[in-house]
Every structure is written in structure tokens, then in C-alpha cells.
Enzyme design. Structure first.
Site, PDB file in Angstrom:
ATOM      1  N   ARG A  45      61.892 -19.693 -68.970  1.00 26.22           N
ATOM      2  CA  ARG A  45      62.663 -20.619 -69.919  1.00 26.22           C
ATOM      3  C   ARG A  45      63.410 -19.942 -70.792  1.00 26.22           C
ATOM      4  O   ARG A  45      63.384 -18.437 -70.667  1.00 26.22           O
ATOM      5  CB  ARG A  45      61.945 -21.800 -70.521  1.00 26.22           C
ATOM      6  CG  ARG A  45      60.284 -21.508 -71.124  1.00 26.22           C
ATOM      7  CD  ARG A  45      60.227 -20.199 -72.232  1.00 26.22           C
ATOM      8  NE  ARG A  45      61.104 -20.480 -73.221  1.00 26.22           N
ATOM      9  CZ  ARG A  45      61.322 -19.398 -74.060  1.00 26.22           C
ATOM     10  NH1 ARG A  45      61.151 -18.325 -73.658  1.00 26.22           N
ATOM     11  NH2 ARG A  45      62.304 -19.677 -75.167  1.00 26.22           N
ATOM     12  N   GLY A  46      64.555 -20.432 -71.411  1.00 25.86           N
ATOM     13  CA  GLY A  46      65.284 -19.766 -72.466  1.00 25.86           C
ATOM     14  C   GLY A  46      66.470 -19.609 -71.543  1.00 25.86           C
ATOM     15  O   GLY A  46      66.549 -19.461 -70.183  1.00 25.86           O
ATOM     16  N   ALA A  47      67.860 -19.930 -72.252  1.00 22.43           N
ATOM     17  CA  ALA A  47      68.964 -19.985 -71.634  1.00 22.43           C
ATOM     18  C   ALA A  47      69.247 -19.053 -70.667  1.00 22.43           C
ATOM     19  O   ALA A  47      69.527 -19.382 -69.448  1.00 22.43           O
ATOM     20  CB  ALA A  47      69.852 -20.388 -72.580  1.00 22.43           C
ATOM     21  N   ARG A  88      67.662 -27.951 -65.176  1.00 20.50           N
ATOM     22  CA  ARG A  88      67.588 -28.360 -66.609  1.00 20.50           C
ATOM     23  C   ARG A  88      69.038 -28.499 -67.229  1.00 20.50           C
ATOM     24  O   ARG A  88      69.760 -27.624 -66.573  1.00 20.50           O
ATOM     25  CB  ARG A  88      66.853 -27.228 -67.604  1.00 20.50           C
ATOM     26  CG  ARG A  88      65.551 -27.099 -66.959  1.00 20.50           C
ATOM     27  CD  ARG A  88      64.631 -26.218 -67.932  1.00 20.50           C
ATOM     28  NE  ARG A  88      64.477 -26.799 -69.280  1.00 20.50           N
ATOM     29  CZ  ARG A  88      63.920 -26.107 -70.322  1.00 20.50           C
ATOM     30  NH1 ARG A  88      63.977 -24.832 -70.354  1.00 20.50           N
ATOM     31  NH2 ARG A  88      64.178 -26.755 -71.515  1.00 20.50           N
ATOM     32  N   ASP A 236      71.416 -22.749 -77.093  1.00 19.44           N
ATOM     33  CA  ASP A 236      71.398 -23.291 -75.410  1.00 19.44           C
ATOM     34  C   ASP A 236      72.998 -23.503 -74.963  1.00 19.44           C
ATOM     35  O   ASP A 236      73.136 -23.408 -73.867  1.00 19.44           O
ATOM     36  CB  ASP A 236      70.536 -24.214 -75.155  1.00 19.44           C
ATOM     37  CG  ASP A 236      69.175 -23.730 -75.146  1.00 19.44           C
ATOM     38  OD1 ASP A 236      68.711 -23.741 -76.282  1.00 19.44           O
ATOM     39  OD2 ASP A 236      68.369 -23.526 -74.196  1.00 19.44           O
ATOM     40  N   ASN A 246      70.166 -26.135 -79.514  1.00 18.21           N
ATOM     41  CA  ASN A 246      69.138 -25.269 -79.461  1.00 18.21           C
ATOM     42  C   ASN A 246      68.016 -26.029 -79.557  1.00 18.21           C
ATOM     43  O   ASN A 246      67.957 -27.208 -79.681  1.00 18.21           O
ATOM     44  CB  ASN A 246      69.189 -24.112 -80.633  1.00 18.21           C
ATOM     45  CG  ASN A 246      68.145 -23.023 -80.279  1.00 18.21           C
ATOM     46  OD1 ASN A 246      68.184 -22.472 -79.267  1.00 18.21           O
ATOM     47  ND2 ASN A 246      67.360 -22.771 -81.389  1.00 18.21           N
ATOM     48  N   LYS A 247      66.668 -25.389 -79.439  1.00 18.57           N
ATOM     49  CA  LYS A 247      65.330 -26.088 -79.621  1.00 18.57           C
ATOM     50  C   LYS A 247      65.179 -27.317 -80.551  1.00 18.57           C
ATOM     51  O   LYS A 247      65.627 -26.978 -81.627  1.00 18.57           O
ATOM     52  CB  LYS A 247      64.257 -25.077 -79.438  1.00 18.57           C
ATOM     53  CG  LYS A 247      62.710 -25.465 -79.600  1.00 18.57           C
ATOM     54  CD  LYS A 247      62.670 -26.258 -78.607  1.00 18.57           C
ATOM     55  CE  LYS A 247      62.864 -25.540 -76.982  1.00 18.57           C
ATOM     56  NZ  LYS A 247      62.888 -26.958 -75.755  1.00 18.57           N
TER      57      LYS A 247
END
Ligand code: MRU
Length: 343
Positions: A45-47, A88, A236, A246-247
């Protein structure tokens, strides 16, 4: 420690981020479907990291094709592409990496399947390598924002685990520490997936950078008490006007930061910027499985049928963002112009 993601002899190896910090195990993907599922299930995970994974996924997909099917390779390529693209929706980096792979496909399609496979693998490796270099550059620019002795609050995980290496927001902290500054980090736990508690704390602890874990709801209180000198997060997707996805929870932090006079910084590679979107209104926000909220560590914490909402990201309006750091430099408002050319 092995990198977050690595190409190893016709397969992609990824550290299983669902299991950290309890277990340091690796998942090996041999097919593009396995890569797509790994992205969906948050093994990776993580852009930037999911962009790199998708690029390697495309390589695996093309490697599985044989020249004698009689079918057009374009149709197969499209099928693989679409499967990876649908994993995603929010991070721009995923689509950027796939688009770059498509351009490599177009350039090399005349070479036959063997040449094409080699060219695509080379492109995916370049995407991975460049991401690590980009993060170092983000760190070199961004460390100017960090003063010796600062306490920096971060949300989610924008570190080595979310990228090829080094990290974006955590890359800036690493760069500040490497030039001799003392930096203390407050890490939000980041419900529901707990990237802060599980990943950021683990990563910083490995590097010997002091880190204090807080629950998401505590951040405002620490800002009000003057215990936070800056907020620093990843991104993101950034719209052309600087609005930043973002998150989930990032928007609330930005509002709290402004209210309390704390600078709010975003760190991201330029491939996170979506110049096609004038503002953040058009950023697609992923809604994830409600069980992620109903459960913590696989244990139910509410009624099994409790109604739940689970947006994975939110959008912080540009007006709350003090500066955006990319590999090109520090960008200040108005972002419409500064994102095209930094200070
Ligand atoms: O759902 P995740 O864990 O993929 O979300 C990650 C984030 O929101 C990060 O802050 C962002 O991708 C930047 S990572 C360098």
C-alpha cells in the site's frame, strides 16, 4: 531489511504489510492477478508503492502471454491493464505508472514478444529506481522546513514501506536527521488500518528516530498544548490547485493545524499531481470493506451488523496547506502556478 518490493526472477516479492510489525514475512506474486489482489488486500500500500507493484504486475501479465495464441497482443495487454487499474481508485501514482508502462508497450510492440517483455521489465525497474531517487530529492528540499529539536506529527505511513525506499514525508524526516538535526515524531495510529501504529512506528524505530504513538483523536489536543511544531503527511492525489487527497483523517489534522497556528506540509513526488483535475472535487475516494472498521486485528469491536462508513481517503483544501514538497522543490500557494515551477 529487503526493500518494500523487489523483482526476483520472474516474480515480485513484497513485504506483507498486513502482518507488520508482528511478522516480517514476504509474499511472492507470480501472476498479474496475484499482484492485483495484493494491492487490493493491502499486502502492499502507499501511493508510489502500488504504482511500482502495478508496473511489475503488467510485466508478469505480458510474460504469461505466448506468441502462438493467434490473438492480438493488444487485447491481452488491455485485459491485464484494466485488471490492475481497477485495484484502487484514489492514488494518481498507480495510473501514472500504468500509463508509463503503456507508452513503453507502444514504443516496443514491434520487437516481438521477447523484446517487448525485456523492455517492459526495464521500464518497471526504472520506475522503481527513480522513485527511490525522487524521495531522496524530496528529503533534500524538505529538510529545510525542519528545525533542530522539532516535534513533527505525521499520519498514516508515507515512509519506505509506502515507496520504493526512503519515503516522502518520512524521507524529509530522515534527511533532517541525516544532517544532524534532532527530530521527534508523533505518529497518529491511523484507524482503521493502523498504518501509523503498525508501520510508521516500526519503520522509525528501526532507524532509531524517536517516535511517540498517539490515537487519531489526540492530535488536536497536542497541537493546542503547543507540543507539535509541524504536521507532515504524504499524498495520494494532488489536484492542480493543490487540494490534496490523503489518508482519511488528514483533513481534520489540517483544520486543527490552521486553528492552532501549526504549519501543515504535504510531501509527494510530482507523479502524484493530477493536472487534469482543477480541484479536489473530482478525486475518486475509495470506500473500503466495512469490516475494517467493525474489527480491530480481526476482533469485532461493535455489533457485527453495525452500519459503517469507511472512506479510505479525504481531501484537504489547498487553503490549509502551508507548502507542498516535491522532488522539484518547495511549492507555496498559489499552487496553480507554483506546482508547475517551485520557489
Ligand atoms: O491506504 P493506504 O495505506 O495506501 O494509504 C496511504 C496514504 O494515504 C499515504 O499517506 C500516501 O499514499 C502517501 S505514501 C508516500
Amino acid at each position: 531489511m529487503l526493500p518494500t518490493i523487489a523483482w526476483r526472477g520472474r516474480s515480485v516479492l513484497m513485504i506483507d504489510q498486513r502482518k507488520l510489525p508482528g511478522q516480517e514475512t514476504y509474499v511472492r506474486c507470480r501472476t498479474y492477478i496475484q499482484v492485483a489482489q495484493a494491492i487490493e488486500k493491502m499486502v502492499i500500500r502507499g501511493a508510489p508503492a502500488i504504482g511500482i507493484a502495478a508496473a511489475y504486475g503488467l510485466v508478469l501479465g505480458v510474460m504469461s502471454l505466448s506468441a502462438d495464441t493467434g490473438r492480438s497482443i493488444d487485447r491481452d495487454f488491455e485485459r491485464i491493464y484494466v485488471r490492475l487499474e481497477r485495484t484502487r481508485p484514489t492514488a494518481r501514482n498507480l495510473f501514472w505508472a500504468l500509463e508509463r508502462m503503456r507508452a513503453a508497450f507502444e514504443r516496443n510492440r514491434g520487437q516481438g514478444l521477447r523484446g517487448l517483455r525485456a523492455a517492459l521489465l526495464e521500464e518497471a525497474k526504472a520506475i522503481e529506481l527513480e522513485d527511490a531517487e525522487t524521495n531522496k530529492a524530496i528529503g533534500r528540499h524538505g529538510r529545510a522546513l525542519i528545525r533542530d529539536g522539532m516535534t513533527v506529527l505525521t499520519h498514516c505511513n508515507a515512509g519506505a514501506l509506502a515507496t520504493a525506499a526512503y519515503g516522502t514525508a518520512l524521507g524529509i524526516i530522515r534527511a533532517a536527521v541525516e544532517e544532524g538535526k534532532t527530530v521527534r515524531v508523533f505518529a497518529d495510529e491511523t484507524r482503521p488500518f493502523l498504518q501509523g501504529a503498525r508501520l510508521t512506528v516500526w519503520e522509525l524505530d528501526k532507524d532509531g528516530i524517536p517516535v511517540v504513538l498517539i490515537t487519531d483523536g489526540m492530535a488536536g489536543w497536542f497541537m493546542r498544548r503547543g507540543e507539535v511544531d509541524a504536521v507532515l503527511v504524504g499524498a495520494d492525489r494532488i489536484a492542480a490547485n493543490g487540494d490534496t487527497a490523503n489518508k482519511i483523517g488528514t483533513y481534520a489534522l489540517a483544520v486543527l493545524a490552521k486553528e492552532n497556528g501549526v504549519p501543515f506540509y504535504v510531501a509527494a513526488p510530482t507523479n502524484t499531481i493530477d493536472f487534469a483535475l482543477a480541484d479536489g472535487g473530482g478525486i475518486p475516494i475509495e470506500e473500503r470493506n466495512p469490516d475494517e472498521v467493525r474489527e480491530i486485528g480481526g476482533r469485532l469491536v461493535t455489533l457485527p451488523y453495525a452500519e459503517v462508513r469507511n472512506p479510505a481517503f479525504d481531501v484537504t483544501p489547498a487553503a490549509y496547506i502551508t507548502a507542498i514538497v516535491t522532488e522539484r522543490g518547495i511549492h507555496r500557494p498559489p499552487y496553480e502556478t507554483s506546482l508547475k515551477s517551485p520557489d
